[in-house]
Write a protein that holds these residues in place. Structure first.
Motif: not given
Ligand code: ZN
Length: 409
Positions: A38-52
């Motif tokens: 697992i390299a990242w886990v959290g609220p989607r809104a906190a992702l550093p950029s667009q998923p793609q």
């Protein structure tokens, strides 16, 4: 440049960490894997950029809940034949301990297992393991203990190892030579214990066929002093130990398990208060097995309130076996633990994730947390508690093992 191998979005996460609510819930969360972890886990809104932009593969989880992949820390899933005759007699009212004679009891399964070919053992166990995976399992412990002679025990453990490789899940093997005294040693118990300690354990250590050693310590199986002898020999070879303790009566099993530093003490229906306190002090996990309680129509549940009060971690297992728990679903076991033992749904999920991993000595899984193995289960439920609510309904939409989605069986 993609940072992660895969990223799940449009999911709710029950992280089972101690953050947030009881389940460590993250609504509208995201989870990424890299290199199987697992390299990242959290609220989607906190992702550093667009998923793609973050991952080579983006997976829309369709609003499902994601939990850690479930862990079944106690099964006897490899065996020959079945025990239908015992089942039919017992629902007619006969007691479990009365099951002796032809086609009865553990001795019958021992005879059927010895007679089964490797291919037969593999094929029947494979179906049971597939069923456990379909109920969300990504890690399953499998015990030997129906061969009792050298070659059949080895064949059982090799079959279990092969199942893990072929089905792409983690199988942890446990040597349970001390399940019952085999028929050919009935008059020579001490010699059988010597055979376990001096022939089997060194060979298993040499061939790396077992991850732990278990003893069935009860009135119909092995006495505490016999268990202690086997545990000493196991510990000297570096095996972690665990125990079937106090299922049919209090024989001081919990105290002995604690004293030997066991990973887990399993069953515990008749464990004493002093035994539970000893488990707490030793950090030994209590594994409860509602399948056997249900099938045997037992009246005495394990002392859940005392386990809670003493802070003993509670794990839960299918105990999948032909005689007392022909159960091949962890979600069914969770339901039974709630209904029969009074576990809360939160305790039941903790018992098949974090605490079950601990019962196997696996510190690398059981929570959705940075750096742990990316073993996941995806669920068609509206809340984590719903996992314990249904009985006999398929809820698992698929599992992920070390970051790779595994096709549903
Ligand atoms: Zn068992």
């Amino acid at each position: 440049v993609a940072v992660y191998d895969a990223l799940w979005v449009n999911a709710h996460l029950a992280t089972m960490t101690s953050q947030g609510d009881a389940y460590g819930s993250i609504r509208d969360g995201a989870l990424a894997t890299h290199g199987g972890l697992i390299a990242w886990v959290g609220p989607r809104a906190a992702l550093p950029s667009q998923p793609q932009e973050l991952a080579r593969t983006v997976i829309d989880a369709g609003g499902r809940w994601i939990t850690p992949g479930l862990v079944d820390p106690h099964t006897h899933a490899v065996f020959g034949g079945e025990r239908l005759r015992d089942f039919e007699r017992r629902i007619g009212g006969e007691a479990y301990v009365a099951a002796t004679g032809p086609e009865r009891g553990i001795a019958h399964t021992v005879a059927m297992t010895r007679a089964a070919s490797d291919a037969e053992l593999y094929a029947s166990a494979r179906g049971r393991l597939e069923a456990l995976i379909a109920s969300g399992a990504t890690t399953v412990e499998i015990k030997s203990g129906y061969g009792l002679d050298e070659e059949t025990e080895i064949r059982m453990l090799r079959t279990a190892r092969r199942l893990g490789r072929d089905l792409g899940v983690t199988v942890r093997t446990t040597y349970l030579g001390a399940h019952v005294v085999p028929p050919e040693f009935l008059e020579r118990r001490a010699e059988y214990v010597t055979f376990v300690c001096e022939t089997m354990l060194p060979r298993l250590a040499r061939e790396r066929l077992a991850d732990a050693v278990d003893v069935f310590c009860d009135s119909i199986a092995f006495a505490p002093e016999e268990a202690r002898r086997i545990f000493s020999a196991a510990a000297a070879l570096g095996f972690p130990v665990k125990m079937h303790a106090d299922q049919l009566g209090d024989c001081g099993g919990a105290e002995l398990a604690a004293d030997c530093g066991a990973l887990s003490a399993d069953h515990l229906e008749y464990a004493s208060d002093a035994g539970i306190a000893a488990l707490a002090a030793a950090g030994t996990v209590a594994v409860v097995l509602p399948g056997a309680f249900y099938y045997l129509r037992e009246k005495r549940a394990p002392p859940i309130a005392t386990l809670r009060a003493c802070g003993v971690p509670i794990a839960l297992a299918s105990d999948c076996n032909p005689g007392t728990s022909p159960l091949a679903s962890l979600t069914a076991a969770m339901n039974m633990a709630c209904v029969l033992f009074g576990l809360t749904p939160h305790e039941a999920l903790l018992a098949t994730t974090r605490n079950a991993a601990r019962a196997l000595g696996l510190g690398d899984r059981g929570e959705l947390r940075l750096g742990l193995r990316c073993d996941l289960a995806l669920w068609d439920v509206a809340s984590p508690a719903e996992l314990c609510y249904w009985l006999g309904r398929r809820l698992c939409a698929g599992v992920v093992v070390a970051g790779s989605s595994r096709a549903a069986p």
